[in-house]
Write an enzyme that holds these catalytic residues in place. Structure first.
Site, PDB file in Angstrom:
ATOM      1  N   GLU A  10     -19.031 118.183  25.060  1.00  0.00           N
ATOM      2  CA  GLU A  10     -20.094 119.122  24.159  1.00  0.00           C
ATOM      3  C   GLU A  10     -19.512 120.420  24.485  1.00  0.00           C
ATOM      4  O   GLU A  10     -20.119 121.444  23.671  1.00  0.00           O
ATOM      5  CB  GLU A  10     -21.419 118.889  24.763  1.00  0.00           C
ATOM      6  CG  GLU A  10     -22.165 117.688  24.217  1.00  0.00           C
ATOM      7  CD  GLU A  10     -21.873 116.383  25.215  1.00  0.00           C
ATOM      8  OE1 GLU A  10     -21.930 115.439  24.743  1.00  0.00           O
ATOM      9  OE2 GLU A  10     -21.509 116.843  26.461  1.00  0.00           O
ATOM     10  N   ARG A  22     -11.179 121.372  43.975  1.00  0.00           N
ATOM     11  CA  ARG A  22     -10.818 122.557  43.064  1.00  0.00           C
ATOM     12  C   ARG A  22     -11.872 123.381  42.577  1.00  0.00           C
ATOM     13  O   ARG A  22     -11.610 124.235  41.787  1.00  0.00           O
ATOM     14  CB  ARG A  22      -9.874 121.746  41.599  1.00  0.00           C
ATOM     15  CG  ARG A  22      -8.710 121.122  41.994  1.00  0.00           C
ATOM     16  CD  ARG A  22      -8.302 119.979  41.006  1.00  0.00           C
ATOM     17  NE  ARG A  22      -7.050 119.398  41.329  1.00  0.00           N
ATOM     18  CZ  ARG A  22      -6.786 118.649  42.276  1.00  0.00           C
ATOM     19  NH1 ARG A  22      -7.627 118.191  43.195  1.00  0.00           N
ATOM     20  NH2 ARG A  22      -5.497 118.249  42.576  1.00  0.00           N
ATOM     21  N   GLY A  71     -13.267 103.242  35.208  1.00  0.00           N
ATOM     22  CA  GLY A  71     -12.461 102.018  34.880  1.00  0.00           C
ATOM     23  C   GLY A  71     -12.238 101.729  33.448  1.00  0.00           C
ATOM     24  O   GLY A  71     -12.067 100.474  33.150  1.00  0.00           O
ATOM     25  N   HIS A  85     -12.758 105.892  28.609  1.00  0.00           N
ATOM     26  CA  HIS A  85     -13.641 106.826  28.272  1.00  0.00           C
ATOM     27  C   HIS A  85     -13.083 108.210  28.991  1.00  0.00           C
ATOM     28  O   HIS A  85     -13.151 109.209  28.140  1.00  0.00           O
ATOM     29  CB  HIS A  85     -15.034 106.503  29.235  1.00  0.00           C
ATOM     30  CG  HIS A  85     -16.154 107.776  29.108  1.00  0.00           C
ATOM     31  ND1 HIS A  85     -16.636 107.756  27.757  1.00  0.00           N
ATOM     32  CD2 HIS A  85     -16.377 108.710  30.013  1.00  0.00           C
ATOM     33  CE1 HIS A  85     -17.439 108.995  27.883  1.00  0.00           C
ATOM     34  NE2 HIS A  85     -17.171 109.399  29.230  1.00  0.00           N
TER      35      HIS A  85
END
Length: 157
Positions: free
Chosen positions: A61, A130, A88, A91
């Site tokens: 989004e 990070r 997995g 996506h």
């Protein structure tokens, strides 16, 4: 190794108006990214009253929210923050590609710099490393905000 070779950038952001658009998935990582972006903006002299924070559900989004904010003409720079962790299924690739391409398109189409603070990681530990949290080796929220400000200043000057 990521994080090596990064330039040291100092920018005077006084007078700039900035919107930070942050995804909501992975709360701990997102809190770190958002904290890093806020620190960078404060260090650059951006007034807290000139910073808007908009939360969206996820990284997918981010482009639509950034597009709307960029076209509103109220902001000199945007900072997009999110995290996508590989799973997995395909996506991961779809969301990463959509976020990256969408944010690039927003910046090119509107001329408003978009700092890219979307982490695309293989696992949660990479994201934590990070996120700019205590113990993290990198602060990608800070880097994204600094990059957006530096670009806005370069285009203004």
């Amino acid at each position: 190794m990521s994080g090596t070779g990064a330039p040291t950038v100092q920018v005077d952001g006084r007078g700039l108006r900035v919107a930070v658009v942050a995804a909501s998935w992975h709360t701990t990582v997102m809190d770190g990214l958002l904290g890093g972006a806020r620190r960078a903006l404060a260090e650059a002299g951006v007034a807290e009253t000139d910073v808007a924070v908009v939360r969206v559900p996820g990284s997918f989004e981010l482009p639509v929210a950034c597009a709307r904010l960029a076209r509103a003409g109220r902001y000199d720079a945007l900072v997009a923050l999110g995290v996508v962790i590989r799973g997995g299924t395909p996506h991961f690739e779809y969301v990463c590609q959509a976020a990256t391409g969408g944010l690039t398109q927003v910046s090119v189409d509107t001329g408003v710099p978009v700092g890219f603070g979307v982490l695309t990681c293989d696992d949660e530990q990479q994201a934590l490393d990070r996120a700019g949290l205590p113990g993290s080796t990198e602060d990608k929220g800070h880097e994204a905000a600094t990059a957006a400000l530096a670009t806005a200043v370069a285009l203004r000057d």
